[in-house]
Enzyme design. Structure first.
Site, mmCIF file in Angstrom:
data_model
loop_
_atom_site.group_PDB
_atom_site.id
_atom_site.type_symbol
_atom_site.label_atom_id
_atom_site.label_comp_id
_atom_site.label_asym_id
_atom_site.label_seq_id
_atom_site.Cartn_x
_atom_site.Cartn_y
_atom_site.Cartn_z
ATOM 1 N N GLY A 1 0.593 -0.933 -0.117
ATOM 2 C CA GLY A 1 -0.352 0.554 0.076
ATOM 3 C C GLY A 1 0.346 0.820 -0.224
ATOM 4 O O GLY A 1 1.758 0.991 0.874
ATOM 5 N N ALA A 2 0.293 2.087 -0.863
ATOM 6 C CA ALA A 2 1.338 3.197 -1.274
ATOM 7 C C ALA A 2 0.865 4.935 -0.724
ATOM 8 O O ALA A 2 0.630 5.648 -1.277
ATOM 9 C CB ALA A 2 2.117 3.389 -2.430
ATOM 10 N N ALA B 1 -0.211 6.162 4.976
ATOM 11 C CA ALA B 1 -0.223 5.454 6.172
ATOM 12 C C ALA B 1 1.333 3.851 5.524
ATOM 13 O O ALA B 1 2.465 3.837 5.979
ATOM 14 C CB ALA B 1 -1.093 4.388 6.162
ATOM 15 N N GLY B 2 1.556 3.643 3.728
ATOM 16 C CA GLY B 2 2.365 3.031 3.803
ATOM 17 C C GLY B 2 3.407 4.184 3.290
ATOM 18 O O GLY B 2 4.916 3.190 3.361
ATOM 19 N N PHE C 1 -14.794 21.344 11.606
ATOM 20 C CA PHE C 1 -15.118 19.966 10.830
ATOM 21 C C PHE C 1 -16.239 19.475 12.059
ATOM 22 O O PHE C 1 -16.075 19.619 13.245
ATOM 23 C CB PHE C 1 -14.068 19.477 10.537
ATOM 24 N N ASP D 1 -8.901 -6.312 0.019
ATOM 25 C CA ASP D 1 -7.846 -6.807 -0.566
ATOM 26 C C ASP D 1 -7.428 -7.564 1.190
ATOM 27 O O ASP D 1 -7.120 -8.633 1.411
ATOM 28 C CB ASP D 1 -6.422 -6.222 -1.778
ATOM 29 N N GLN E 1 -18.876 3.445 7.606
ATOM 30 C CA GLN E 1 -18.983 5.589 7.975
ATOM 31 C C GLN E 1 -20.326 5.900 6.525
ATOM 32 O O GLN E 1 -19.235 5.639 6.355
ATOM 33 C CB GLN E 1 -17.675 6.453 8.607
ATOM 34 N N HIS F 1 -20.939 9.149 4.456
ATOM 35 C CA HIS F 1 -20.784 10.557 4.792
ATOM 36 C C HIS F 1 -21.811 11.088 3.882
ATOM 37 O O HIS F 1 -22.558 10.691 3.068
ATOM 38 C CB HIS F 1 -19.602 10.750 2.869
ATOM 39 N N ARG G 1 -15.745 7.604 12.610
ATOM 40 C CA ARG G 1 -14.816 7.942 12.821
ATOM 41 C C ARG G 1 -15.573 9.539 12.719
ATOM 42 O O ARG G 1 -16.164 10.171 12.072
ATOM 43 C CB ARG G 1 -13.844 7.895 11.436
ATOM 44 N N LEU H 1 -6.480 10.894 8.056
ATOM 45 C CA LEU H 1 -6.188 11.545 7.786
ATOM 46 C C LEU H 1 -4.832 11.366 8.404
ATOM 47 O O LEU H 1 -3.229 11.181 8.151
ATOM 48 C CB LEU H 1 -5.398 12.359 6.881
HETATM 49 C C1 FAD Z 1 -13.261 11.026 -1.281
HETATM 50 C C2 FAD Z 1 -12.660 10.707 0.113
HETATM 51 C C3 FAD Z 1 -12.018 12.279 0.862
HETATM 52 C C4 FAD Z 1 -11.416 11.730 1.863
HETATM 53 N N1 FAD Z 1 -11.218 12.876 2.930
HETATM 54 C C5 FAD Z 1 -10.656 12.936 3.806
HETATM 55 C C6 FAD Z 1 -10.239 13.921 4.783
HETATM 56 O O1 FAD Z 1 -10.417 15.353 4.408
HETATM 57 N N2 FAD Z 1 -9.291 14.444 6.237
HETATM 58 C C7 FAD Z 1 -9.493 12.432 6.767
HETATM 59 O O2 FAD Z 1 -8.418 12.666 7.490
HETATM 60 N N3 FAD Z 1 -9.865 11.835 5.999
HETATM 61 C C8 FAD Z 1 -10.639 11.203 4.560
HETATM 62 N N4 FAD Z 1 -10.878 11.034 4.199
HETATM 63 C C9 FAD Z 1 -10.420 9.527 4.730
HETATM 64 C C10 FAD Z 1 -9.091 9.683 4.275
HETATM 65 O O3 FAD Z 1 -8.751 9.824 2.916
HETATM 66 C C11 FAD Z 1 -8.294 7.141 4.278
HETATM 67 O O4 FAD Z 1 -8.647 6.677 5.200
HETATM 68 C C12 FAD Z 1 -6.950 7.543 3.993
HETATM 69 O O5 FAD Z 1 -6.328 7.885 2.962
HETATM 70 C C13 FAD Z 1 -6.608 6.038 4.290
HETATM 71 O O6 FAD Z 1 -4.581 6.100 3.551
HETATM 72 P P1 FAD Z 1 -4.639 4.513 3.774
HETATM 73 O O7 FAD Z 1 -3.079 4.569 3.770
HETATM 74 O O8 FAD Z 1 -4.576 3.978 4.788
HETATM 75 O O9 FAD Z 1 -4.934 3.595 2.337
HETATM 76 P P2 FAD Z 1 -4.771 4.751 0.548
HETATM 77 O O10 FAD Z 1 -4.739 5.956 0.638
HETATM 78 O O11 FAD Z 1 -6.443 4.475 0.216
HETATM 79 O O12 FAD Z 1 -3.976 3.667 0.019
HETATM 80 C C14 FAD Z 1 -4.419 2.101 0.229
HETATM 81 C C15 FAD Z 1 -2.972 1.188 -0.846
HETATM 82 O O13 FAD Z 1 -3.262 0.624 -0.703
HETATM 83 C C16 FAD Z 1 -2.398 -0.385 -2.457
HETATM 84 N N5 FAD Z 1 -3.184 -1.687 -1.998
HETATM 85 C C17 FAD Z 1 -4.323 -2.012 -1.729
HETATM 86 N N6 FAD Z 1 -4.989 -2.540 -2.037
HETATM 87 C C18 FAD Z 1 -3.197 -3.352 -2.685
HETATM 88 C C19 FAD Z 1 -3.166 -4.811 -3.080
HETATM 89 N N7 FAD Z 1 -4.313 -6.066 -3.129
HETATM 90 N N8 FAD Z 1 -1.973 -5.342 -3.095
HETATM 91 C C20 FAD Z 1 -1.098 -3.862 -3.706
HETATM 92 N N9 FAD Z 1 -1.651 -2.365 -3.015
HETATM 93 C C21 FAD Z 1 -3.031 -2.584 -2.398
HETATM 94 C C22 FAD Z 1 -2.743 0.406 -3.103
HETATM 95 O O14 FAD Z 1 -2.788 0.414 -4.254
HETATM 96 C C23 FAD Z 1 -3.086 2.436 -2.120
HETATM 97 O O15 FAD Z 1 -1.514 2.183 -2.781
HETATM 98 C C24 FAD Z 1 -11.144 10.611 2.700
HETATM 99 C C25 FAD Z 1 -11.673 9.724 1.843
HETATM 100 C C26 FAD Z 1 -11.719 9.875 0.563
HETATM 101 C C27 FAD Z 1 -12.273 8.272 0.227
#
Ligand code: FAD
Length: 613
Positions: A47-48, A51-52, A152, A254, A273, A275, A427, A433
């Site tokens: 995951g990139a 968090a990743g 917010f 996944d 959740q 929205h 949440r 974020l």
């Molecule tokens: C439209 C939208 C707006 C938002 N706005 C806000 C906000 O303003 N403030 C806030 O705090 N939160 C917000 N959120 C929530 C927040 O953006 C996410 O919860 C957070 O960014 C998740 O980060 P993450 O690093 O966990 O995962 P993600 O950023 O979702 O990244 C997941 C990664 O996992 C990889 N991956 C997944 N499955 C596989 C696999 N099988 N093999 C290889 N790679 C895989 C993907 O390629 C990706 O790189 C929002 C969410 C959405 C959808």
């Protein structure tokens, strides 16, 4: 060293003897398994998103070899879609305190969040924001040059008694985009190795230790084994289980499905959740920032209906409450034109403010709803948004094999796929974020400590790639009558209707039966494209398999929890039931169905009270 069997590169080691490609190939062919590429890295992150990449940066900076696998190009991760902001009690514009942020998050979680984890997160929030600033994140600025902050929902002054507080650090309405791109630049600068468009398919677990993952190379086809001392999942959420959702197409569960398949538990999966403000019929997000800047919610009668539901906080009550209020307006016939839609009105903010503070929202409304919010209100409806549950971890992001205390050595999880749990049953906006950044960093730090003492790679089991190879071969060779796209549509339509903002036993039972039927029909799928090179049919079929497994846990959990808490609202079980349900759910997949266990909520500071806004 005793008898050692394992792989390296395209070679294979048997009885301490490394076999060259031809010999290795023969061995593989005897077993009927394809020859694999094997990569060794100290740490492998799947995951990139924020968090990743935060975890990877921390590990690389400490001098270890780290690789990041991602299904989509890193800057296309869903984190980049985040609009509104990232929470931290910086008090740049008005009084705020870490203690208030702590209380708001606990109350927002409907007292299901673990308070030790929440306290750590809110304390580390300002440090992470300053680190982002020093990396070069172009935050919006106050006239004195400090980081700009906005209102917010659910972030309130003075232990919930006062007014909203300016806590969301922002870069206009493109906050996630700038954070993600800055992290990506830093990772490139420090030389983090990326495997882009690699689809992780299964975990390698031997005994009580995680030894890496197996992935499919989407661009060229082919199975790759990633052998690691430390493996961290940062695979994001699974909003794609629902038809109306803000989530990107890649958010298909996944990571959590791989954990479930490995026989490990998931935590609090019933809490999803919704929205309140997705563009009607499409789900695309209109950020809470629009209400943070002063937007109104209006029904068909022209009323600001939040007056009835949350007279104090109005449009800035938490999301679960506003989503339910909007849905109630629909059910009672006050949707616009009797449809499932109410208006988000920004017109009174004026053209200048909308253009400066909400440029992306204006663009989205114009493109996807055909309205310019300067002149017309935006039609909106609640949309599947965020997964509070996920892979159970401790506060250092170590994955808990029993969901409670036993670490699955060598494995971490962070971000939306993990459940620490800082969000409990609901949440607060901008806390995600923050969660992804703080816990990405914490996972990275903990992995560095682990790598400092663990010197050797533990040998891979001979059949380490079997599950992934079987999954791919099965889909490529499947020749039944069912189309994955049709099954996916049935799943998504029904999940939104039957396991959505309001739930009840009858609907959930119906949904559970639909999932069971879909799982059966999934055994009879076929895909048209049988090639191995960038085969999106193959990818979507695999993703559907994961969604079906995880949807079963969401629905079974929702049936099991007979109370109302946060985002989980059972119309047939009114009220929060602390006596029986102030506890986290743990769910395993077994032959007999989903098995449940529970663990207590960590309460350190704030005793549960009635949650009123
Ligand atoms: C439209 C939208 C707006 C938002 N706005 C806000 C906000 O303003 N403030 C806030 O705090 N939160 C917000 N959120 C929530 C927040 O953006 C996410 O919860 C957070 O960014 C998740 O980060 P993450 O690093 O966990 O995962 P993600 O950023 O979702 O990244 C997941 C990664 O996992 C990889 N991956 C997944 N499955 C596989 C696999 N099988 N093999 C290889 N790679 C895989 C993907 O390629 C990706 O790189 C929002 C969410 C959405 C959808």
């Amino acid at each position: 060293m005793g008898k050692f069997e394992g792989y390296r590169g395209t070679f294979r080691c048997v009885d301490n003897r490394w076999l060259g490609t031809d010999e290795a190939k023969e061995l593989h062919e005897v077993e009927g398994v394809e020859l694999h590429n094997v990569h060794e890295h100290d740490a492998v992150i799947v995951g990139a998103g924020l968090a990743g990449m935060y975890a990877a940066l921390e590990i690389k900076k400490a001098g270890f070899d780290v690789a990041v696998l991602t299904k989509v190009f890193p800057t296309r991760s869903h984190s980049g879609a985040a609009q509104g902001g990232i929470a931290a009690a910086l008090a740049n514009l008005e009084e705020d305190h870490i203690e208030w942020h702590f209380y708001d998050t606990v109350k927002g979680s409907d007292f299901l969040g673990d308070q030790d984890a929440i306290e750590l997160m809110v304390r580390e929030a300002p440090l992470v924001i300053f680190e982002y600033e020093h990396m070069g994140v172009p935050f919006s600025r106050t006239p004195e040059g400090k980081i700009m902050q906005r209102y917010f929902g659910g972030h309130v002054k003075d232990f919930g008694r006062g007014k909203p507080v300016l806590r969301a650090c922002m870069a206009a309405d493109r906050t996630g985009h700038v954070l993600l791109h800055t992290l990506w630049e830093q990772c490139v600068k420090y030389g983090v190795r990326f495997y882009s468009e690699y689809f992780a398919l299964s975990l390698i677990i031997e005994g009580d230790v995680c030894l890496g993952v197996v992935a499919w190379d989407l661009i060229n086809g082919g199975i790759h084994v990633f052998h690691a001392k430390a493996t961290c999942f940062a695979t994001g959420g699974y909003g794609r289980a629902f038809k109306i959702t803000t989530n990107s197409h890649a958010n298909t569960a996944d990571g959590v499905a791989m954990v479930l398949e490995a026989g490990l538990p998931l935590e609090d999966m019933e809490f999803v959740q919704f929205h309140p403000t997705g563009i009607a019929k499409q789900g695309i997000l209109i950020s809470e920032a629009a209400r943070g800047e002063g937007g109104y919610l209006i029904n068909d009668k022209g009323e600001r209906f939040m007056e009835k539901y949350a007279p104090d906080k109005m449009e800035l009550a938490p999301r679960d409450i506003i989503s339910r209020s909007i849905w109630t307006e629909f059910v009672e016939g006050r949707g616009i034109g009797g449809e499932r839609c109410v208006h988000l009105d920004l017109r009174h903010l004026g053209a200048e403010k909308i253009k400066e503070r909400l440029p992306q929202i204006r663009e989205l409304a114009m493109k996807f709803a055909g309205v310019d919010p300067i002149d017309e209100p935006i039609p909106i409806q609640p949309t599947g948004h965020y997964s509070m549950g996920g892979i159970p971890t401790d506060i250092n992001c170590r994955v808990l094999a029993d969901g409670k205390s036993k670490w699955l050595r060598g494995m971490w999880a962070a971000g939306e796929c993990a459940c620490v749990s800082v969000h409990g049953a609901n949440r607060l906006g901008t806390n995600s974020l923050l969660d992804a950044s703080v816990h990405g960093k914490r996972a990275g730090k903990d992995i560095v400590e682990y790598l400092s003492v663990v010197e050797c790679f533990e040998p891979l089991p001979m059949d380490c790639a079997k599950r992934a190879v079987d999954k791919v071969n099965w889909v490529l060779n499947a020749d039944g009558p069912e189309r994955p796209s049709e099954l996916r549509e049935i799943l998504q339509d029904n999940m939104y209707e039957l396991c959505g903002v309001f739930r009840n036993e009858e609907d959930l039972t119906k949904m559970y039966d639909i999932i069971k039927d879909l799982q059966k029909r999934y055994q009879n799928i076929h895909i048209e494209d049988k090639s191995k090179v960038f085969n999106t049919h193959l990818m979507e079929a695999l993703e559907l398999g994961h969604l079906l497994e995880v949807a079963e846990v969401i629905v079974a959990g929702a049936l099991n929890r007979t109370e109302c808490r946060g985002a989980h609202w059972r119309t047939d079980c009114p009220g929060r039931d602390d006596e029986n349900w102030l506890k986290h759910t743990l769910a395993w997949k077994t032959e007999e169905g989903i098995k449940f266990d529970y663990k207590p909520v960590v309460i350190t500071r704030f005793v549960p009270e009635v949650r009123k806004y």
